[in-house]
Design a protein around this motif. Structure first.
Motif, PDB file in Angstrom:
ATOM      1  N   GLN A 122      47.964 -22.616 -33.762  1.00  0.00           N
ATOM      2  CA  GLN A 122      48.037 -21.223 -33.641  1.00  0.00           C
ATOM      3  C   GLN A 122      48.489 -20.675 -32.254  1.00  0.00           C
ATOM      4  OE1 GLN A 122      43.795 -19.640 -33.476  1.00  0.00           O
ATOM      5  NE2 GLN A 122      44.776 -17.240 -33.231  1.00  0.00           N
ATOM      6  N   GLY A 123      49.278 -19.292 -32.383  1.00  0.00           N
ATOM      7  CA  GLY A 123      50.034 -18.923 -31.119  1.00  0.00           C
ATOM      8  C   GLY A 123      51.427 -19.141 -31.123  1.00  0.00           C
ATOM      9  N   ARG A 156      46.797 -17.182 -37.549  1.00  0.00           N
ATOM     10  CA  ARG A 156      46.740 -15.839 -36.689  1.00  0.00           C
ATOM     11  C   ARG A 156      45.646 -14.918 -36.702  1.00  0.00           C
ATOM     12  NH1 ARG A 156      52.677 -13.331 -37.862  1.00  0.00           N
ATOM     13  NH2 ARG A 156      52.282 -12.437 -35.663  1.00  0.00           N
ATOM     14  N   GLU A 186      48.039 -23.042 -40.269  1.00  0.00           N
ATOM     15  CA  GLU A 186      48.562 -22.143 -39.391  1.00  0.00           C
ATOM     16  C   GLU A 186      47.513 -20.858 -39.399  1.00  0.00           C
ATOM     17  OE1 GLU A 186      51.100 -21.033 -36.151  1.00  0.00           O
ATOM     18  OE2 GLU A 186      51.371 -22.744 -37.555  1.00  0.00           O
ATOM     19  N   GLU A 191      47.072  -9.458 -30.726  1.00  0.00           N
ATOM     20  CA  GLU A 191      47.273 -10.691 -31.374  1.00  0.00           C
ATOM     21  C   GLU A 191      46.639 -11.550 -30.301  1.00  0.00           C
ATOM     22  OE1 GLU A 191      49.597 -14.153 -34.051  1.00  0.00           O
ATOM     23  OE2 GLU A 191      50.684 -12.042 -33.551  1.00  0.00           O
ATOM     24  N   VAL A 251      53.828 -17.653 -32.924  1.00  0.00           N
ATOM     25  CA  VAL A 251      54.476 -16.422 -32.830  1.00  0.00           C
ATOM     26  C   VAL A 251      54.753 -15.657 -31.470  1.00  0.00           C
ATOM     27  CG1 VAL A 251      54.676 -13.861 -33.736  1.00  0.00           C
ATOM     28  CG2 VAL A 251      54.384 -15.769 -35.451  1.00  0.00           C
ATOM     29  N   LEU A 283      53.380 -16.741 -40.513  1.00  0.00           N
ATOM     30  CA  LEU A 283      54.118 -16.758 -39.432  1.00  0.00           C
ATOM     31  C   LEU A 283      55.125 -15.644 -39.709  1.00  0.00           C
ATOM     32  CD1 LEU A 283      55.091 -20.434 -38.906  1.00  0.00           C
ATOM     33  CD2 LEU A 283      53.705 -19.230 -37.608  1.00  0.00           C
TER      34      LEU A 283
END
Length: 275
Positions: free
Chosen positions: A240-241, A201, A199, A211, A243, A171
């Motif tokens: 996921q997602g 990314r 997690e 992203e 951020v 993160l």
């Protein structure tokens, strides 16, 4: 200009409007390549798809998948969203579907409030070289010794996946997209009792998607790696997602047929588009 049936489907949401939307143009056989690419740039979503008549008799439909930067042979969230849109469009209640796309045939089946896709075979696999690992770490602005493992998990988009020590490290990443040499995925575990097991990314600046909010192909590739290496048991979950302000939730599991990636699909826009 001709009008085509259209759906916009949110894929992998854990709550309303929290996943990764895909624009789906149906009955799209009359659309030329340039218009497909133009429309994908115009939607500015991670992917836009076009559903066509299949050329393989085993398939229910054929799918072409475009990012704002070009066409992909396979992608995961567009596969699930397009399966949902096609089934709704033709009134299919079948439990199993077969999608034809650039990578070949992909099995899809219904799950809970969405669909699951069978992870396709990897085009490239195995440990990354020291040079590629260093380049990836540099583009993520981390020291190379923070990377526990780096593995090619390419099933079409070109993914290199990096395993990091924990979700907080994932993160905290602030990538340098100009130095990113290839599509990168990163994964780290949450502590017990967290929002998910891992997690994730995903970074794809070369295709116009710095992203990606929630990514089926990357999670399929990582699942193939993790199950094959014995890193996980038969089922795990991914958030996921975060951020990007999304709440994507992905389930990855293995059975006798292979590795499956599943999530919710919810249609929020239905109508037609003129192209």
């Amino acid at each position: 200009m001709p009008a085509y049936p259209f759906r916009q489907v949110d894929v992998f949401p854990d709550a309303a409007l929290g996943g990764n939307p895909v624009a789906v143009v149906l009955d799209a056989d009359g659309i030329d390549d340039a218009t497909m690419a133009d429309f994908a740039r115009w939607t500015n979503l991670s992917e836009t798809t076009f559903v066509l008549r299949p050329t393989n008799e085993r398939a229910d439909y054929r799918l072409r998948i475009f990012t704002p930067g070009g066409e992909l042979p396979f992608a995961g969230h567009p596969t699930l969203g397009s399966a949902s849109a096609w089934a709704d469009h033709v009134g299919s209640e079948a439990d199993r579907l077969v999608q034809e796309c650039g990578i070949g045939l992909v099995d899809v089946k219904r799950r809970d409030d969405g669909f699951a896709l069978a992870a396709p075979p990897l085009i490239r696999s195995g440990a990354a070289s020291a040079e590629d690992t260093v380049a990836a770490a540099r583009s993520l602005r981390i020291e190379v010794d923070h990377v526990l493992a780096a593995e090619w998990v390419d099933n079409g988009p070109g993914w290199l996946a990096l395993r990091l020590v924990d979700a907080d490290t994932v993160l905290a990443l602030v990538p340098d997209f100009e130095r990113m040499p290839f599509p990168l995925g990163v994964i780290g575990p949450h502590p017990a009792g967290g929002p998910a097991d891992f997690e994730v990314r995903a970074f794809v600046p070369g295709l116009g998607v710095p992203e990606d909010p929630v990514t089926g192909s990357l999670n399929a590739g990582i699942g193939t790696w993790f199950f094959g290496a014995g890193i996980v048991a038969d089922t795990y979950t991914v958030r996921q997602g975060t951020v990007l302000g999304r709440n994507g939730f992905v389930r990855v599991e293995r059975d006798d047929e292979g590795v499956w990636v599943s999530g919710a699909t919810r249609t929020h826009v239905a109508g037609e588009v003129t192209l």
